[in-house]
Design a protein around this motif. Structure first.
Motif, short mmCIF file in Angstrom:
data_model
loop_
_atom_site.label_atom_id
_atom_site.label_comp_id
_atom_site.label_asym_id
_atom_site.label_seq_id
_atom_site.Cartn_x
_atom_site.Cartn_y
_atom_site.Cartn_z
N MET A 88 0.85 -1.18 0.00
CA MET A 88 0.00 0.00 0.00
C MET A 88 0.89 1.24 0.00
N ILE A 89 0.61 2.17 -0.92
CA ILE A 89 1.34 3.43 -1.00
C ILE A 89 0.35 4.56 -0.81
N GLY A 90 0.65 5.47 0.10
CA GLY A 90 -0.24 6.58 0.38
C GLY A 90 0.41 7.90 0.03
N THR A 91 -0.30 8.71 -0.76
CA THR A 91 0.21 10.02 -1.12
C THR A 91 -0.81 11.09 -0.76
N SER A 92 -0.43 12.00 0.10
CA SER A 92 -1.31 13.10 0.51
C SER A 92 -0.68 13.80 1.70
N GLY A 93 -1.21 14.98 1.99
CA GLY A 93 -0.77 15.68 3.19
C GLY A 93 -1.10 14.92 4.45
N THR A 94 -2.20 14.18 4.43
CA THR A 94 -2.57 13.37 5.59
C THR A 94 -1.49 12.34 5.89
N VAL A 95 -1.09 11.60 4.87
CA VAL A 95 -0.12 10.52 5.07
C VAL A 95 1.23 11.08 5.50
N THR A 96 1.67 12.16 4.88
CA THR A 96 2.97 12.73 5.26
C THR A 96 2.91 13.34 6.66
N THR A 97 1.76 13.88 7.06
CA THR A 97 1.61 14.41 8.41
C THR A 97 1.70 13.30 9.44
N VAL A 98 1.06 12.17 9.16
CA VAL A 98 1.14 11.02 10.07
C VAL A 98 2.59 10.54 10.16
N GLY A 99 3.28 10.50 9.01
CA GLY A 99 4.69 10.10 9.03
C GLY A 99 5.54 11.04 9.85
N ALA A 100 5.33 12.35 9.68
CA ALA A 100 6.11 13.33 10.44
C ALA A 100 5.82 13.24 11.93
N ALA A 101 4.54 12.99 12.28
CA ALA A 101 4.17 12.86 13.69
C ALA A 101 4.82 11.63 14.31
N HIS A 102 4.86 10.54 13.55
CA HIS A 102 5.49 9.32 14.06
C HIS A 102 6.98 9.55 14.33
N LEU A 106 8.84 14.90 14.35
CA LEU A 106 9.41 16.09 13.74
C LEU A 106 8.69 17.35 14.23
N THR A 107 9.43 18.38 14.50
CA THR A 107 8.85 19.69 14.80
C THR A 107 9.01 20.63 13.62
N ARG A 108 9.81 20.22 12.65
CA ARG A 108 9.96 20.94 11.40
C ARG A 108 9.94 19.90 10.28
N TYR A 109 9.01 20.05 9.35
CA TYR A 109 8.84 19.02 8.34
C TYR A 109 10.08 18.88 7.47
N ASP A 110 10.46 17.64 7.21
CA ASP A 110 11.64 17.35 6.39
C ASP A 110 11.25 16.28 5.37
N ARG A 111 11.07 16.71 4.13
CA ARG A 111 10.64 15.79 3.09
C ARG A 111 11.62 14.65 2.88
N THR A 112 12.91 14.92 3.07
CA THR A 112 13.92 13.92 2.76
C THR A 112 13.82 12.69 3.66
N VAL A 113 13.25 12.85 4.85
CA VAL A 113 13.11 11.69 5.74
C VAL A 113 11.70 11.11 5.72
N VAL A 114 10.74 11.87 5.21
CA VAL A 114 9.36 11.40 5.19
C VAL A 114 9.04 10.66 3.89
N ASP A 115 9.44 11.24 2.76
CA ASP A 115 9.13 10.62 1.48
C ASP A 115 9.81 9.26 1.34
N GLY A 116 9.02 8.23 1.14
CA GLY A 116 9.56 6.88 1.00
C GLY A 116 9.64 6.08 2.29
N MET A 117 9.37 6.71 3.45
CA MET A 117 9.44 5.97 4.71
C MET A 117 8.33 4.94 4.78
N ARG A 118 8.49 3.98 5.68
CA ARG A 118 7.51 2.92 5.86
C ARG A 118 6.92 2.99 7.26
N LEU A 119 5.60 2.81 7.33
CA LEU A 119 4.90 2.83 8.60
C LEU A 119 4.08 1.56 8.75
N SER A 120 4.10 0.96 9.90
CA SER A 120 3.25 -0.19 10.15
C SER A 120 1.85 0.30 10.52
#
Length: 391
Positions: free
Chosen positions: A282-296, A299-313
């Motif tokens: 499953m691949i999720g693309t949206s502000g919702t998915v990246t926000t959940v990734g950043a929260a996990h 992050l207090t400052r969003y960093d695309r380089t660590v969020v894009d492509g990450m995996r979440l259980s």
């Protein structure tokens, strides 16, 4: 305004699609120039603009090997679809905000002397009774001619943008794109496509409204099991249940209602689906998915380089969402640097995401900070033959 039924035309795959459209990203891509005025170095530049229900986003990029390098970017929350669920029309205030943002985009395109462009509008303009009139006004006042794309094209572009994130051992792939006004789900069967050919096959994919072509002959073995465009996104779903005060009650209602709207999606109805979960991605693309990734990640400052492509259980995603539903909801959102005006949109997006994870449990969700803009750029560059390593 009554909710419209899910748009789910019959699927077929045909050859290379015409122009396409990408999505969002304001963080520098790997290899993108930093600081100062970006320089194209004499390279041919491409521009892709996505006018959605909530945001106006644009990327200007140059081809770089098998991908592209960002030269300039723009992203603005214009809330074009604000109150659309209630009134059925784009408001004067929303139109004014959007025209101002599009003037900035037009200025950037002129400044960079971009000749190859794809500019698209999506769900808000499709649904609004004054959507066509608004697009004519955009052309008169900004010089930009936006293409009102249908849900099939929107879904296709979202999938194209995620092609680099498809796992080599995946046989079944579900791409989800949670937008402001609609959510697209595309289920691909890529089990018969060699791993080294998958990106190329996805780039050439086209979702047609009717069956009748031979998908295997058109796309090297790639099959579309089904796709659906549910006319509910973070903004429209929030507006529908905005009168429910309690967060958990509103969340439960949004989740139930969204699941009802995707009931005709073939993988939802298919009782045999658990058999393929061992090779399912499953691949999720949206502000919702990246926000959940950043929260996990905390992050207090969003960093695309660590969020894009990450995996979440699934457990990690549910833990983040459970935190959003707690009493410290606004505090947690504030820590992520998200304005309180967008906090409720995170909640409605989380309801959609958790519904999908409940229907199709998976060990991992691949997070994609990419979408229509990236899809348009890949599509235009692929059609022009400038992606040197797009296999």
């Amino acid at each position: 305004m009554k909710g419209s039924p899910p748009y789910r035309p019959e699927l077929a795959l045909t050859g290379v699609a015409p122009q396409m459209r990408p999505q969002r990203n304001t963080s520098p891509r790997k290899g993108a120039p930093r600081g100062g005025r970006p320089q194209s170095g004499g390279r041919k530049l491409y521009a892709a603009l996505d006018l959605g229900t909530n945001s106006c986003r644009m990327l200007i990029a140059a081809p770089h090997e098998g991908s592209f390098q960002i030269v300039d970017a723009f992203s603005k929350s214009v809330k074009l679809g604000k109150d659309l669920e209630r009134s059925g029309a784009l408001s004067d205030a929303a139109i004014g905000r959007t025209l101002s943002a599009l003037q900035v985009c037009a200025s950037k395109i002129r400044r960079h002397n971009v000749k190859r462009v794809r500019l698209v509008a999506t769900e808000a303009c499709r649904r609004a009774r004054n959507g066509d009139a608004f697009l004519r006004q955009v052309t008169r006042q900004t010089g930009l001619k936006l293409d009102l794309i249908d849900p099939a094209e929107e879904a296709r572009l979202a999938v194209i943008s995620c092609a680099p994130l498809v796992d080599p051992d995946a046989a079944q792939v579900l791409v989800i794109d949670i937008g402001g006004g609609s959510t697209e789900l595309v289920w691909l069967d890529i089990g018969e496509v060699a791993p080294e050919e998958r990106r190329r096959a996805i780039m050439k994919m086209r979702l047609a409204r009717r069956r009748g072509t031979d998908p295997e002959a058109a796309s090297g073995g790639l099959k579309v099991v089904d796709w659906i465009s549910v006319p509910l996104g973070v903004a429209t779903l929030h507006e529908r249940f905005a009168d429910v005060v309690d967060n958990r009650s509103r969340f439960a209602l949004m989740s139930w209602y969204f699941e009802e709207q995707m009931a005709e999606f073939t993988p939802y109805m298919d009782a045999e689906l658990p058999d393929y979960l061992s090779s399912f991605q499953m691949i999720g693309t949206s502000g919702t998915v990246t926000t959940v990734g950043a929260a996990h990640l905390g992050l207090t400052r969003y960093d695309r380089t660590v969020v894009d492509g990450m995996r979440l259980s699934g457990d990690e995603i549910n833990a983040v969402i459970d935190g959003f539903l707690g009493s410290e909801f606004h505090g947690k959102i504030g820590q992520l640097g998200i304005g309180l005006d967008r906090a409720d949109l995170v909640l409605s997006g989380a309801a959609i995401l958790q519904t999908l994870l409940r229907v199709w449990p998976t060990d991992q969700l691949r997070v994609a900070d990419r979408g229509l803009r990236e899809g348009m750029l890949y599509a235009m560059m692929s059609a022009d033959g400038v992606l040197k390593k797009d296999g």
